[in-house]
Design a protein around this motif. Structure first.
Motif, short mmCIF file in Angstrom:
data_model
loop_
_atom_site.label_atom_id
_atom_site.label_comp_id
_atom_site.label_asym_id
_atom_site.label_seq_id
_atom_site.Cartn_x
_atom_site.Cartn_y
_atom_site.Cartn_z
N GLY A 118 13.63 -41.54 -22.46
CA GLY A 118 13.62 -40.57 -21.37
C GLY A 118 12.31 -40.64 -20.62
O GLY A 118 11.83 -41.73 -20.28
N LEU A 120 9.11 -40.32 -21.22
CA LEU A 120 7.95 -41.08 -21.66
C LEU A 120 8.10 -42.58 -21.36
O LEU A 120 7.16 -43.24 -20.90
CB LEU A 120 7.75 -40.83 -23.17
CG LEU A 120 6.72 -41.60 -23.96
CD1 LEU A 120 6.18 -40.71 -25.07
CD2 LEU A 120 7.33 -42.84 -24.58
N LEU A 123 8.07 -43.12 -17.52
CA LEU A 123 6.71 -43.01 -17.00
C LEU A 123 5.98 -44.36 -17.15
O LEU A 123 5.31 -44.82 -16.22
CB LEU A 123 5.93 -41.93 -17.75
CG LEU A 123 4.52 -41.66 -17.22
CD1 LEU A 123 4.59 -40.86 -15.92
CD2 LEU A 123 3.66 -40.92 -18.24
N ASP A 321 1.38 -41.91 -26.13
CA ASP A 321 1.65 -41.01 -27.25
C ASP A 321 1.09 -41.61 -28.54
O ASP A 321 0.35 -42.58 -28.51
CB ASP A 321 3.15 -40.72 -27.38
CG ASP A 321 3.38 -39.28 -27.84
OD1 ASP A 321 3.78 -38.46 -27.02
OD2 ASP A 321 3.13 -38.99 -29.02
N THR A 360 3.56 -34.15 -25.56
CA THR A 360 4.36 -33.00 -25.98
C THR A 360 3.57 -32.09 -26.90
O THR A 360 2.68 -32.55 -27.62
CB THR A 360 5.65 -33.46 -26.70
OG1 THR A 360 6.47 -32.32 -26.98
CG2 THR A 360 5.36 -34.16 -28.01
N VAL A 434 -0.42 -34.44 -19.57
CA VAL A 434 0.31 -35.05 -18.48
C VAL A 434 0.64 -34.11 -17.32
O VAL A 434 1.33 -34.49 -16.38
CB VAL A 434 1.59 -35.75 -18.99
CG1 VAL A 434 1.22 -37.00 -19.79
CG2 VAL A 434 2.43 -34.81 -19.85
N ASN A 463 1.41 -36.38 -14.24
CA ASN A 463 2.35 -37.51 -14.09
C ASN A 463 2.73 -37.75 -12.64
O ASN A 463 2.51 -36.91 -11.76
CB ASN A 463 3.63 -37.23 -14.88
CG ASN A 463 3.46 -37.44 -16.38
OD1 ASN A 463 4.28 -37.00 -17.18
ND2 ASN A 463 2.40 -38.12 -16.77
N TYR A 552 14.99 -27.15 -25.92
CA TYR A 552 13.92 -26.55 -25.11
C TYR A 552 14.15 -26.75 -23.61
O TYR A 552 13.63 -26.01 -22.79
CB TYR A 552 12.55 -27.08 -25.55
CG TYR A 552 12.09 -28.39 -24.94
CD1 TYR A 552 11.59 -28.45 -23.64
CD2 TYR A 552 12.15 -29.58 -25.66
CE1 TYR A 552 11.18 -29.65 -23.08
CE2 TYR A 552 11.73 -30.77 -25.13
CZ TYR A 552 11.26 -30.81 -23.83
OH TYR A 552 10.86 -32.00 -23.28
N GLU A 651 7.84 -27.99 -21.76
CA GLU A 651 7.98 -29.28 -21.06
C GLU A 651 6.60 -29.72 -20.62
O GLU A 651 6.00 -29.12 -19.73
CB GLU A 651 8.90 -29.12 -19.85
CG GLU A 651 9.30 -30.44 -19.19
CD GLU A 651 10.25 -31.25 -20.05
OE1 GLU A 651 9.75 -32.03 -20.90
OE2 GLU A 651 11.47 -31.09 -19.91
N SER A 653 5.38 -32.12 -18.82
CA SER A 653 5.26 -32.31 -17.38
C SER A 653 6.64 -32.27 -16.71
O SER A 653 6.92 -31.45 -15.86
CB SER A 653 4.59 -33.65 -17.07
OG SER A 653 4.81 -34.02 -15.73
#
Ligand code: GPK
Length: 820
Positions: A118, A120, A123, A321, A360, A434, A463, A552, A651, A653
Motif C-alpha cells: 500500500g 509505504l 511512496l 521503515d 506508523t 511522514v 509525504n 483504523y 494514519e 500521512s
C-alpha cells in the motif's frame, strides 16, 4: 519529441521487427500480449541508451548516492509511465494508431508489478520517480518477489486471494545482472580466532548455508532529462559451487537444504500492511536483500575510493521503515570483519550513513524479533547487535544514572527480543516521520525517550506523490487543460498549479473543469460496468474510499453511514436526496478476519441497496475488485469526494488523499496525517473536516473514559444501524453473520476495548460532514470552484518537494545533468 529514436517511422519499423524476431509473426498474427512485449522492447531500446548515458555521467561526476532500501516497491505499470517521462506518449500513440494498434489496450496487457502492499510501497515508487526527475543518483534496493501482492477476487461477497504470477510471460523492463551476484550467509556459528598480526580477534562464520543473490535491474526514467536510475531487486538462487562441494563431501541433506532455502526466500511478498507477523522467512528476506545491497554498495564505493572513512560523504542508506534495519548491523559487520576497522571507527561511519523513516505509530506494526530466532539465523549479526546494545545501555546509564525505567523502555535487546526501531534510531543520523502531525506524535509520545536523548536526529518529511503518474498519465484531459492555461512547467514544478487560482471564479473555466471530471466519471462508470456489472450514474456524486482495508482507516464507519442514509431515504421518500455513488476498493490481509468481514458487509449492503428499485437509484454502492495502481489511476481522476476518515492520530500521512486532491476531489476527513496540511493549503472551507482530534483520541487512550454504549443508548439512528448488523437485514436473515462487527463496537466479548477506533464517537459528526457535502454539491458553481481550488492548491504534495527536502536536510546529494 525528446529523442530522435522516437521518429514515428523508425518506431513503427522497430515494433514490427520485434514481433518478427520474438514470435516469428506479423503484426496481425500477434496477440495483444505479444504486441505489448514488442512495443516495450522498442521503448526499452531508447531507455537503455539513456541508461548508459546516465551511468557514464555518474562515472564522471562521482556524485553522492542514496540507496533507498525497501521491502516494497509498488511500481505500477511501466510502459505508459516510461513513455510519459520520455515525452513520447502522444507520438507513440499516433505511431501505433497508424499500425492499427491501440496504446491503451497494449498498456492493459502489462502485469501491474505489485511488489508492495500500500502506501509505504507506493511512496518508494514515487520517490524513485522524483529522484530521477530531479537528477539525483539513487538506487532503489529491494526483493524480486516471484509472487507480488495477491489478486483479489470477490466471490459471494467475500474476498478470495489468487496468486499474482506477474513474471509468467516474462517482464520486458527488467535486466538480469548475474555479474553482480553476491553471496549471503545464513546460520552456522561464529568461531573466534586470535590474529597475532593485528593483535585482535577475528570472527569467522562457519557451518553456514549460502544463497546466491542475483540482481535484476529496472530502469527508472526521469522526466525529460535523459536520466535513468536503477531499481535493483534481488533474486535468490542456489550457490552452485557450494552445492557441488557438499555433494563431494557426500552431505546430500545439507545441499538440498541450501537449495530449498534459496528457493523459498523470494517466493512471495508478505501481504501485511501496518502489521508485523514475525515469521522466520520474513527475517530471512530482510537479511537477504540487505546483505546483498550493502555488499554491492560497498564494492561500488571501493572501486572509486580508497579510504572507507569517506563512506558517509559518498553514500547514504535510507531505511524505509524498520524492515531494512539490518543495514546497521550488516554495515558494522563488513566494516569490522572485512575492512578490519576498530569498533569506534566503524560505529562512527555507520551512524553517519544510515537514516530511518518511521511510517506508523500502530503498536502491532513494531518489529520485535525473538533472540533465539535471530541469533540462530544470523549468529554474527546478532553478536554485533548485542555489542551495540551493550554500549547503548551504557550511554543511557551515563545520561540517566540509575534510571532502570529508561533502559527497560529504550534498550535494543530486552525481554528476549530485538527491537528493530530502537536499533534504527541508535544506529542512524536521522529519524523522520511522514507528516507534520505524525512527527509531532513521534516526538511527544511514541518515541519520546529517544527524542529526549537525540533531539537533533528528529525531523519531518511530509509525504508526496508524483504528478507524472497521478496526473499526466492518469488524467490526460485535465493535464491538457492545465497546460493550456498555465503552460507545462507544473509537470516538474507542481506549485505552479497555484496559477490556476485566478480561474476559480471564472464560469468558463469552472464548466470546463467539471466537464473533464464528468468525462473521467464516464470512463470509471464504464470500467465499473465491465468489471462489476453495475450501472452507475456519472451525474451522481462519486464518493470514494480506496486504500488497504484496516480498522483504523474506518471503512466500517463509511458503510455504516451508507446504511444510515439508506434508512433515511426509506423513511423519508419525499425528501430531496442528491444521488450518490459510494465506491470502495480495498484489499484485506489474508489472515485479518474482521477486515475481511467488513468487505463482506460492504458487498452485502451493496446487494440490498443496488437492488432496491424503490429508492430510484438515489444510492449506489460499488466495491471495486482488485484495487491496485493501474485502476487507481482511473479512480482518482473520477472522484468528487475523497474519504480520508481514519481515527485521528492513526494514519501517519496518507498519500491517496493527495492524489484525490490533485485531481480535484474534495476531502471528507479527520484532522489526521497529511489531511492537516491539505486543509492548511486549500482552506477549511474547501474540505469537510469532522471528528475527534488526535489529542482527544490520545487522551481517551491514555486515561479511559470512552463509552460507545452511551451513543448506542442515546442515539436512535446509531442504534438502528447497529441492530441491522444482527437482525438479518443484510444477511438474508442470518443473525450471526455480522455479529463480530457488532460486538467489536459495543462489547466486551472481544479482547480489546469496545470500538477501539472511535467510530460511534465520530459517527454523528461524520454524518454532518456528509450533509454538508450534499449541500455544497447542489451549488454547481460553488463546487466547481472548490474542486478547482483543490487542484490549484495541491502543489505542496508533489514527491519532488519531499525529495528535495530529503536531499537538503538529510542526504545532501549532488545534482547531476546529462551532457551529451
Ligand atoms: C505504514 F507502517 C506502515 C506500513 O506497514 N505500511 C504502510 O503502507 C503507510 N504504511 C502509512 O499507513 C500511511 O499513512 C503513509 O502515508 C504511508 O505508509 C507512506 O508513508
Amino acid at each position: 519529441m525528446l529523442d530522435s529514436h522516437f521518429r514515428k517511422e523508425e518506431f513503427k519499423k522497430s515494433v514490427k521487427e520485434n514481433v518478427k524476431m520474438l514470435y516469428r509473426k506479423t503484426l496481425d498474427e500477434a496477440s495483444q500480449e505479444q504486441i505489448f512485449q514488442a512495443v516495450s522492447l522498442a521503448v526499452k531500446d531508447v531507455v537503455i541508451d539513456n541508461w548508459l548515458l546516465t551511468q557514464k555521467q555518474y562515472e564522471k561526476d562521482d556524485p553522492k548516492i542514496v540507496y533507498y532500501l525497501s521491502m516494497e516497491f509498488l511500481m505500477g505499470r511501466a510502459l505508459g509511465n516510461n513513455l510519459i517521462n520520455l515525452c513520447a506518449y502522444k507520438e507513440v500513440k499516433e505511431a501505433l494508431d497508424e499500425l492499427g494498434l491501440d496504446l491503451n489496450t497494449i498498456e492493459d496487457q502489462e502485469p501491474d508489478p505489485a511488489l508492495g502492499n500500500g502506501g509505504l510501497g507506493r511512496l518508494a515508487a514515487c520517490f524513485l520517480d522524483s529522484l530521477a526527475t530531479l537528477g539525483y543518483c539513487a538506487y532503489g534496493c529491494g526483493i524480486r518477489y516471484h509472487y507480488g501482492l495477491f489478486k483479489q477476487k470477490i466471490e459471494n461477497g467475500y474476498q478470495v486471494e489468487v496468486p499474482d504470477n506477474w513474471l509468467k510471460d516474462g517482464y520486458p523492463f527488467e535486466l538480469r545482472r548475474p555479474e553482480y551476484a553476491k553471496e549471503v550467509k545464513f546460520g552456522g556459528y561464529v568461531r573466534v580466532e586470535y590474529d597475532p598480526a593485528t593483535g585482535r580477534n577475528n570472527f569467522i562464520q562457519e557451518g553456514y548455508q549460502s544463497v546466491r543473490a542475483v540482481p535484476y535491474d529496472m530502469p527508472i526514467v526521469g522526466y525529460n532529462n535523459k536520466i535513468v536510475n536503477t531499481l535493483r531487486i534481488w533474486d535468490a538462487e542456489a550457490m552452485n559451487e557450494f552445492q557441488l562441494d557438499l555433494f563431494d563431501k557426500g552431505d546430500y541433506r545439507k545441499a538440498v537444504e541450501a537449495e530449498n532455502l534459496a528457493k523459498n526466500i523470494c517466493d512471495v511478498l508478505y501481504p501485511n500492511d501496518n502489521h508485523y507477523a514475525g515469521k522466520e522467512l520474513r527475517l530471512k528476506q530482510q537479511y537477504f536483500f540487505i546483505s546483498a545491497s550493502i555488499q554491492a554498495a560497498i564494492a561500488k564505493f571501493k572501486k572509486k575510493h580508497s579510504d572507507i572513512h569517506d563512506l558517509p560523504k559518498k553514500v547514504t542508506f535510507q531505511l524505509n521503515d524498520t524492515h531494512p534495519t539490518m543495514t546497521v548491523a550488516e554495515l558494522m559487520r563488513i566494516l569490522l570483519d572485512e575492512e578490519k576497522l576498530e569498533w569506534d571507527d566503524a560505529w562512527d561511519i555507520t551512524t553517519h550513513t544510515c537514516a530511518y523513516t518511521n511510517h506508523t505509530i500502530m503498536a502491532e506494526a513494531l518489529e520485535k524479533w525473538p533472540i533465539e530466532l535471530f541469533s540462530k539465523l544470523l549468529p554474527r549479526v546478532y553478536q554485533i547487535i548485542e555489542e551495540i546494545n551493550r554500549r547503548f545501555i551504557e550511554e543511557i546509564n551515563q545520561k540517566y544514572p540509575g534510571n532502570q525505567e529508561k533502559v527497560r523502555k529504550m534498550a535494543i535487546i530486552y525481554d528476549g527480543q530485538v527491537k528493530m526501531a530502537h536499533l534504527a534510531i541508535a544506529g542512524g543520523y536521522s529519524v523522520n516521520g511522514v507528516a507534520r502531525l505524525h512527527t509531532e506524535i513521534l516526538k511527544k509520545q511514541e518515541l519520546k525517550d529517544f527524542y529526549e536523548m537525540y533531539p537533533e536526529k528528529f525531523n519531518n518529511k511530509t509525504n508526496g506523490i508524483t504528478q507524472r503518474r497521478f496526473m499526466v498519465h492518469a488524467n490526460p484531459l485535465l493535464t491538457d487543460w492545465i497546460t493550456d492555461h498555465i503552460g507545462d512547467k507544473w509537470i516538474t514544478d507542481l506549485p505552479q498549479l497555484a496559477k490556476l487560482k485566478v480561474y476559480a471564479d471564472d464560469k468558463k473555466a469552472q464548466q470546463e473543469f467539471m466537464n473533464i471530471k464528468y468525462q473521467n466519471k464516464v470512463r470509471l462508470a464504464k470500467y465499473i460496468l465491465e468489471h462489476n456489472g453495475i450501472e452507475v450514474d456519472p451525474n451522481s456524486i462519486f464518493d470514494v474510499q480506496v486504500k488497504r482495508l484496516h480498522e483504523y482507516k474506518r471503512q466500517l464507519m463509511n458503510i455504516l453511514h451508507v446504511m444510515y442514509l439508506y434508512n433515511q431515504i426509506k423513511e423519508h421518500p419525499e425528501r430531496d436526496f442528491y444521488p450518490r455513488t459510494f465506491i470502495f476498493g480495498a484489499k484485506a490481509t489474508a489472515g485479518y478476519r474482521r477486515a475481511k468481514l467488513t468487505i463482506k458487509l460492504i458487498n452485502s449492503v451493496a446487494d440490498v441497496i443496488n437492488n432496491d428499485a424503490s429508492i430510484n437509484g438515489k444510492l449506489k454502492v460499488v466495491f471495486i475488485e482488485n484495487y491496485r495502481v493501474s485502476n487507481a489511476e482511473i479512480i482518482f481522476a473520477a472522484a468528487d469526494v475523497s474519504e480520508q476518515i481514519s481515527t485521528a492520530s492513526k494514519e501517519a500521512s496518507g498519500t491517496g488523499n493527495m492524489k484525490f486532491m490533485l485531481n480535484g476531489a474534495l476531502t471528507v476527513g479527520t484532522m489526521d496525517g497529511a489531511n492537516v496540511e491539505i486543509v492548511e493549503e486549500v482552506g477549511e472551507e474547501n474540505a469537510f473536516i469532522f471528528g475527534l482530534s488526535s489529542d482527544e483520541v490520545i487522551n481517551y487512550e491514555n486515561n479511559g473514559g470512552y463509552d460507545p454504549m452511551q451513543y448506542f443508548n442515546n442515539d436512535p439512528d446509531i442504534r438502528n444501524v447497529l441492530m441491522q448488523l444482527i437482525n438479518g437485514t443484510y444477511s438474508n436473515g442470518d443473525f450471526e453473520m455480522f455479529r463480530e462487527i457488532y460486538d467489536s463496537l459495543l462489547n466486551t466479548n472481544c479482547s480489546d476495548r469496545a470500538d477501539t477506533y472511535f467510530i460511534l464517537a465520530d459517527f454523528k459528526s461524520y454524518a454532518d460532514a456528509q450533509r454538508r457535502v450534499e449541500e455544497a454539491y447542489r451549488d454547481e458553481a460553488g463546487w466547481a470552484k472548490k474542486a478547482l481550488l483543490n487542484t490549484a492548491c495541491s502543489g505542496k504534495f508533489s514527491s519532488d518537494r519531499t525529495i528535495q527536502q530529503y536531499v537538503d536536510e538529510i542526504w545532501h546529494l549532488d545534482k547531476v545533468t546529462i551532457e551529451d
